[in-house]
Write a protein that holds these residues in place. Structure first.
Motif, mmCIF file in Angstrom:
data_model
loop_
_atom_site.group_PDB
_atom_site.id
_atom_site.type_symbol
_atom_site.label_atom_id
_atom_site.label_comp_id
_atom_site.label_asym_id
_atom_site.label_seq_id
_atom_site.Cartn_x
_atom_site.Cartn_y
_atom_site.Cartn_z
ATOM 1 N N VAL A 210 -2.782 3.652 8.804
ATOM 2 C CA VAL A 210 -2.438 4.959 9.370
ATOM 3 C C VAL A 210 -1.141 5.488 8.768
ATOM 4 C CG1 VAL A 210 -1.788 6.165 11.500
ATOM 5 C CG2 VAL A 210 -3.672 4.514 11.527
ATOM 6 N N GLY A 211 -0.179 4.596 8.586
ATOM 7 C CA GLY A 211 1.137 5.026 8.147
ATOM 8 C C GLY A 211 1.237 5.414 6.691
ATOM 9 N N THR A 212 0.407 4.821 5.838
ATOM 10 C CA THR A 212 0.506 5.118 4.408
ATOM 11 C C THR A 212 0.212 6.580 4.104
ATOM 12 O OG1 THR A 212 0.070 2.821 3.772
ATOM 13 C CG2 THR A 212 -0.398 4.529 2.133
ATOM 14 N N PRO A 213 -0.922 7.140 4.552
ATOM 15 C CA PRO A 213 -1.141 8.573 4.299
ATOM 16 C C PRO A 213 -0.156 9.461 5.054
ATOM 17 C CG PRO A 213 -2.897 7.692 5.680
ATOM 18 C CD PRO A 213 -2.109 6.523 5.176
ATOM 19 N N LEU A 214 0.307 9.009 6.235
ATOM 20 C CA LEU A 214 1.318 9.779 6.969
ATOM 21 C C LEU A 214 2.592 9.883 6.138
ATOM 22 C CD1 LEU A 214 2.196 11.132 9.686
ATOM 23 C CD2 LEU A 214 3.078 8.877 10.334
ATOM 24 N N PRO B 124 0.808 -1.235 0.000
ATOM 25 C CA PRO B 124 0.000 0.000 0.000
ATOM 26 C C PRO B 124 0.835 1.276 0.000
ATOM 27 C CG PRO B 124 -0.974 -1.617 1.472
ATOM 28 C CD PRO B 124 0.354 -2.163 1.065
ATOM 29 N N PRO B 125 1.918 1.381 0.783
ATOM 30 C CA PRO B 125 2.744 2.590 0.682
ATOM 31 C C PRO B 125 3.355 2.779 -0.703
ATOM 32 C CG PRO B 125 3.177 1.485 2.756
ATOM 33 C CD PRO B 125 2.330 0.554 1.944
ATOM 34 N N LEU B 126 3.792 1.703 -1.345
ATOM 35 C CA LEU B 126 4.334 1.833 -2.701
ATOM 36 C C LEU B 126 3.269 2.366 -3.651
ATOM 37 C CD1 LEU B 126 6.346 1.393 -5.003
ATOM 38 C CD2 LEU B 126 5.626 -1.017 -5.062
ATOM 39 N N ARG B 127 2.108 1.777 -3.618
ATOM 40 C CA ARG B 127 1.039 2.237 -4.511
ATOM 41 C C ARG B 127 0.660 3.686 -4.211
ATOM 42 N NH1 ARG B 127 -1.171 -1.709 -7.554
ATOM 43 N NH2 ARG B 127 -0.903 -3.896 -6.907
ATOM 44 N N ALA B 128 0.708 4.062 -2.943
ATOM 45 C CA ALA B 128 0.287 5.407 -2.553
ATOM 46 C C ALA B 128 1.262 6.463 -3.044
ATOM 47 C CB ALA B 128 0.134 5.494 -1.031
ATOM 48 N N GLY C 83 2.460 3.012 17.571
ATOM 49 C CA GLY C 83 2.274 4.031 16.546
ATOM 50 C C GLY C 83 3.140 3.757 15.345
ATOM 51 N N VAL C 84 3.245 4.759 14.501
ATOM 52 C CA VAL C 84 4.045 4.656 13.289
ATOM 53 C C VAL C 84 4.762 5.987 13.105
ATOM 54 C CG1 VAL C 84 2.055 5.313 11.870
ATOM 55 C CG2 VAL C 84 3.984 4.138 10.813
ATOM 56 N N CYS C 85 6.035 5.907 12.719
ATOM 57 C CA CYS C 85 6.851 7.111 12.558
ATOM 58 C C CYS C 85 7.545 7.110 11.198
ATOM 59 C CB CYS C 85 7.929 7.195 13.641
ATOM 60 S SG CYS C 85 7.314 7.455 15.320
ATOM 61 N N VAL C 86 7.699 8.299 10.636
ATOM 62 C CA VAL C 86 8.567 8.496 9.484
ATOM 63 C C VAL C 86 9.873 9.076 10.016
ATOM 64 C CG1 VAL C 86 8.884 9.622 7.251
ATOM 65 C CG2 VAL C 86 6.586 8.917 7.988
ATOM 66 N N MET C 87 10.964 8.351 9.806
ATOM 67 C CA MET C 87 12.238 8.734 10.396
ATOM 68 C C MET C 87 13.342 8.689 9.346
ATOM 69 S SD MET C 87 13.522 5.229 12.182
ATOM 70 C CE MET C 87 15.187 5.735 11.771
ATOM 71 N N GLN C 88 14.398 9.436 9.596
ATOM 72 C CA GLN C 88 15.564 9.371 8.729
ATOM 73 C C GLN C 88 16.417 8.163 9.113
ATOM 74 O OE1 GLN C 88 18.117 12.809 8.759
ATOM 75 N NE2 GLN C 88 19.423 12.052 7.105
ATOM 76 N N CYS D 38 4.902 11.351 13.451
ATOM 77 C CA CYS D 38 4.412 10.129 14.101
ATOM 78 C C CYS D 38 2.900 10.204 14.272
ATOM 79 C CB CYS D 38 5.045 9.935 15.486
ATOM 80 S SG CYS D 38 6.776 9.462 15.477
ATOM 81 N N GLU D 39 2.266 9.032 14.297
ATOM 82 C CA GLU D 39 0.846 8.924 14.645
ATOM 83 C C GLU D 39 0.707 7.815 15.681
ATOM 84 O OE1 GLU D 39 -1.873 10.520 13.919
ATOM 85 O OE2 GLU D 39 -1.264 11.816 12.255
ATOM 86 N N ARG D 40 -0.134 8.038 16.681
ATOM 87 C CA ARG D 40 -0.359 7.053 17.733
ATOM 88 C C ARG D 40 -1.503 6.109 17.351
ATOM 89 N NH1 ARG D 40 2.162 8.254 22.556
ATOM 90 N NH2 ARG D 40 3.294 10.242 22.523
ATOM 91 N N VAL D 41 -1.379 4.858 17.789
ATOM 92 C CA VAL D 41 -2.389 3.833 17.502
ATOM 93 C C VAL D 41 -2.617 3.019 18.776
ATOM 94 C CG1 VAL D 41 -2.884 1.723 16.205
ATOM 95 C CG2 VAL D 41 -1.829 3.675 15.053
ATOM 96 N N PRO D 42 -3.865 2.865 19.234
ATOM 97 C CA PRO D 42 -4.114 2.061 20.431
ATOM 98 C C PRO D 42 -3.972 0.567 20.143
ATOM 99 C CG PRO D 42 -6.185 2.803 19.494
ATOM 100 C CD PRO D 42 -5.098 3.475 18.697
#
Length: 278
Positions: free
Chosen positions: A171-175, A24-28, A132-137, A150-154
């Motif tokens: 959650v992470g794909t649009p982030l 999904p991230p690749l397609r996005a 959660g999910v983070c975009v990091m270097q 980052c976005e938090r996920v319960p």
């Protein structure tokens, strides 16, 4: 080692990923209009003893999208890209690559908690109620780089690892796409105690019946939990905690299909007091 600088507005990407959750991230990123110059994924592998080598899910998606594919990270250096995007690639990126091509990673935890190979599994095993999910270097260190978003996920009391991965991808794909479009100008160093998520080995998933039932239920939720019965392995696919004990619901004996625990008992005819793992 000096890292290549992260461009604030990348235009041409190399995408590195392997399993289904990276599709999904690749397609996005393709749908968002980014020029994906190359997709790097792990080499084709056999999925069964006699099967021919088959491509990874990311390779299949890349070919469907008409994108060139490589199996060596070094090939990213000749793609003319200004940024690499990593999602569950499955191998470390060597320092000489990072020195020439900046890379960001979509990591499935709230860094610096659960750096490493198995953040989803370790969060569940630890009884965490949130991840959660983070975009990091990406740096040379293991998941040590600064964070862009980052976005938090319960994590619910019955959430399985498969459920959690699916949510984190959703959650992470649009982030990831939003961060690539608008959020790479500033990164924040990770703050807090670093906790490492070591790979979960099969031995880690054996049910130790002396442990509290809540801990055993977490093992089942991770997937791959097992015990023994009459000297053979018995997989435990679903279970609940009730009346202070772990109640098995779905099991899979060696060489057989999954079945309800009632169907298993009807076939195995355990003697009074004959219990799994004993």
């Amino acid at each position: 080692m000096a890292l290549a600088p992260v461009p604030a507005r990348p235009q041409r990407l190399v995408f590195l990923g392997t399993p289904t959750l990276a599709v999904p991230p690749l397609r996005a990123v393709v749908a968002a209009g980014f020029d994906v110059a190359l997709v790097v994924t792990r080499a084709d592998k056999r999925r069964g003893r006699r099967a021919e080598p088959s491509p990874s899910p990311v390779k299949e998606a890349a070919l469907e999208l008409g994108l060139p594919v490589a199996h060596r990270v070094d090939e990213a250096l000749g793609a003319g890209a200004d940024l690499g995007v990593v999602v569950a690639y499955g191998a470390l990126v060597k320092p000489h690559v990072l020195a020439e091509l900046a890379m960001v990673n979509l990591h499935f935890s709230l860094l610096p908690r659960w750096r490493g190979a198995a953040p989803v599994e370790r969060a569940i095993l630890a009884g965490d109620t949130e991840t959660g999910v983070c975009v990091m270097q990406i740096e040379e260190g293991l998941d040590t780089g600064p964070v862009f978003a980052c976005e938090r996920v319960p994590i619910g009391p019955t959430t399985t690892a498969d459920d959690l991965r699916a949510t984190l991808v959703d959650v992470g794909t649009p982030l990831l796409v939003d961060t690539l479009q608008h959020g790479l100008a500033t990164a924040t160093p990770q703050q807090g105690e670093a906790v490492y998520a070591a790979k979960v080995e099969p031995a880690d998933l054996e049910l130790d019946w002396t442990r509290p039932p809540e801990e055993l239920a977490r093992l089942v939720r991770v997937g791959g939990a097992w015990t023994t019965f009459r000297g053979k392995r018995l997989k435990v696919l679903a279970a609940t905690v009730a009346d202070g004990q772990l109640r098995l619901e779905v099991v899979q004996p060696e060489g057989k299909a999954p079945m309800t625990v009632t169907a298993w008992r009807n076939g195995a005819h355990p003697a009074p007091g004959e219990l799994p793992g004993v």
